[in-house]
Design a protein around this motif. Structure first.
Motif, PDB file in Angstrom:
ATOM      1  N   GLY A 140       0.827  -1.222   0.000  1.00  0.00           N
ATOM      2  CA  GLY A 140       0.000   0.000   0.000  1.00  0.00           C
ATOM      3  C   GLY A 140       0.852   1.259   0.000  1.00  0.00           C
ATOM      4  O   GLY A 140       0.565   2.221  -0.718  1.00  0.00           O
ATOM      5  N   ILE A 141       1.917   1.257   0.786  1.00  0.00           N
ATOM      6  CA  ILE A 141       2.815   2.419   0.846  1.00  0.00           C
ATOM      7  C   ILE A 141       3.501   2.628  -0.513  1.00  0.00           C
ATOM      8  O   ILE A 141       3.546   3.739  -1.042  1.00  0.00           O
ATOM      9  CB  ILE A 141       3.876   2.231   1.960  1.00  0.00           C
ATOM     10  CG1 ILE A 141       3.197   2.246   3.336  1.00  0.00           C
ATOM     11  CG2 ILE A 141       4.951   3.315   1.875  1.00  0.00           C
ATOM     12  CD1 ILE A 141       4.113   1.858   4.502  1.00  0.00           C
ATOM     13  N   THR A 142       3.995   1.544  -1.087  1.00  0.00           N
ATOM     14  CA  THR A 142       4.664   1.647  -2.388  1.00  0.00           C
ATOM     15  C   THR A 142       3.711   2.167  -3.447  1.00  0.00           C
ATOM     16  O   THR A 142       4.069   3.041  -4.256  1.00  0.00           O
ATOM     17  CB  THR A 142       5.228   0.261  -2.796  1.00  0.00           C
ATOM     18  OG1 THR A 142       6.177  -0.136  -1.814  1.00  0.00           O
ATOM     19  CG2 THR A 142       5.905   0.321  -4.149  1.00  0.00           C
ATOM     20  N   GLU A 143       2.488   1.650  -3.453  1.00  0.00           N
ATOM     21  CA  GLU A 143       1.522   2.115  -4.453  1.00  0.00           C
ATOM     22  C   GLU A 143       1.184   3.583  -4.258  1.00  0.00           C
ATOM     23  O   GLU A 143       1.026   4.329  -5.220  1.00  0.00           O
ATOM     24  CB  GLU A 143       0.256   1.252  -4.405  1.00  0.00           C
ATOM     25  CG  GLU A 143       0.484  -0.082  -5.099  1.00  0.00           C
ATOM     26  CD  GLU A 143      -0.679  -1.048  -4.923  1.00  0.00           C
ATOM     27  OE1 GLU A 143      -1.683  -0.679  -4.264  1.00  0.00           O
ATOM     28  OE2 GLU A 143      -0.570  -2.186  -5.426  1.00  0.00           O
ATOM     29  N   ALA A 144       1.089   3.997  -3.002  1.00  0.00           N
ATOM     30  CA  ALA A 144       0.805   5.416  -2.740  1.00  0.00           C
ATOM     31  C   ALA A 144       1.929   6.294  -3.268  1.00  0.00           C
ATOM     32  O   ALA A 144       1.698   7.378  -3.794  1.00  0.00           O
ATOM     33  CB  ALA A 144       0.624   5.647  -1.242  1.00  0.00           C
ATOM     34  N   LEU A 145       3.163   5.814  -3.153  1.00  0.00           N
ATOM     35  CA  LEU A 145       4.309   6.653  -3.522  1.00  0.00           C
ATOM     36  C   LEU A 145       4.660   6.573  -4.986  1.00  0.00           C
ATOM     37  O   LEU A 145       5.246   7.501  -5.533  1.00  0.00           O
ATOM     38  CB  LEU A 145       5.520   6.284  -2.660  1.00  0.00           C
ATOM     39  CG  LEU A 145       5.425   6.760  -1.213  1.00  0.00           C
ATOM     40  CD1 LEU A 145       6.531   6.148  -0.371  1.00  0.00           C
ATOM     41  CD2 LEU A 145       5.506   8.288  -1.144  1.00  0.00           C
ATOM     42  N   GLN A 146       4.332   5.477  -5.637  1.00  0.00           N
ATOM     43  CA  GLN A 146       4.739   5.392  -7.038  1.00  0.00           C
ATOM     44  C   GLN A 146       3.611   5.033  -7.990  1.00  0.00           C
ATOM     45  O   GLN A 146       3.847   4.838  -9.177  1.00  0.00           O
ATOM     46  CB  GLN A 146       5.896   4.399  -7.209  1.00  0.00           C
ATOM     47  CG  GLN A 146       5.483   2.945  -7.057  1.00  0.00           C
ATOM     48  CD  GLN A 146       6.596   1.995  -7.487  1.00  0.00           C
ATOM     49  OE1 GLN A 146       7.750   2.192  -7.156  1.00  0.00           O
ATOM     50  NE2 GLN A 146       6.261   0.963  -8.249  1.00  0.00           N
ATOM     51  N   GLY A 147       2.379   4.981  -7.473  1.00  0.00           N
ATOM     52  CA  GLY A 147       1.251   4.644  -8.334  1.00  0.00           C
ATOM     53  C   GLY A 147       1.146   5.608  -9.509  1.00  0.00           C
ATOM     54  O   GLY A 147       1.580   6.746  -9.421  1.00  0.00           O
TER      55      GLY A 147
END
Lengths: 171, 171
Positions: A143-150
């Protein structure tokens, strides 16, 4: 705009995360430095290449998979090349690109180093997590990765992801 | 000893954690650099002091609370002192120690910087987590910290925690 301060529960979780991530980074680096004279990032470069087809990756793709800037990767790759663990080749399909290839020597170094590293990861992290927590950790971090690089409009920093930067002061 | 390799589930969780932690560190540093010309670690020093009695802490305690080496803290504190955000004083009760004190200027800098930083933490992390996940994150991270710094025989690196080291190559 009114600041949306963290709740007490969020603050506790955030502090626990910051403490764990700093300690873990330090422990991984120390273990690898002592056993193999390299930091965790160097190990990650070797591990990433070892799993790629022909043990080779374009520098841009490697930077993206490692979530770091190209300039930081260039620095790391130069040292690993000097040590004989990988070599760089021109990229046939893209003159701008260049490709990093793991050498047999690099593969042997990785194979020697992996057991000690994995043991540290187990002792620091997975020995203390139940199967449900392993799944929770993956979901939270994804979830954090998607928030930052989505790619969506909601992405926090998609214009400015490390591997897309032309130059970087922290590189 | 047979290597206890990670299971596929553990591997997925570990990769997700590494990716998230690198992206998050980068995003926090970039936001704070752009808004206030300082990295997340500098911000953490100011925030830590702001919550201490008399806005002051012994350097050793500050290093421990931040989970970093004393030499790294000394470097950061020297720059913050030069900027007027804190000052160092001798420690009355311990001649070896020294105390860092947040100045009014440092407090004002922290107060100006906090809203933008908290907004980034929210957008990157907490906007995407339900209350249960906030609790899961805290439990998982507390477990990692205890594994790495616990006083028991099972602690992985208690002899060698960052703030206890005399010198450190990564300092």
């Amino acid at each position: 705009m009114t600041t949306r301060w963290l709740t007490p529960e969020e603050q506790r979780a955030w502090r626990a995360y910051i403490a764990a991530s700093l300690l873990l980074e330090d422990a991984l680096d120390r273990q690898l430095q002592q056993e193999a004279g390299m930091s965790h990032l160097y190990y990650s470069v070797l591990a990433g290449l070892s799993e790629a087809p022909d043990r080779s990756m374009r520098m841009t793709d490697l930077a993206e998979s490692l979530k770091i800037t190209r300039s930081r990767l260039t620095y790391v790759v130069a040292r690993l090349e000097k040590d004989g663990a990988l070599r760089r080749e021109g990229c046939a399909s893209d003159k701008r690109g260049s490709v990093a290839v793991l050498t047999d020597e690099g593969m042997a170094l990785l194979e020697r180093t992996a057991p000690g590293h994995v043991e540290m990861v187990r002792r620091a992290v997975f020995d203390h997590l139940g199967p449900e927590q392993v799944e929770q950790l993956e979901r939270i971090c994804t979830g954090i990765t998607e928030a930052l690089q989505g790619d969506g409009a909601e992405a926090v920093t998609s214009d400015d992801l490390p591997w897309r930067r032309r130059s970087c002061s922290s590189g």
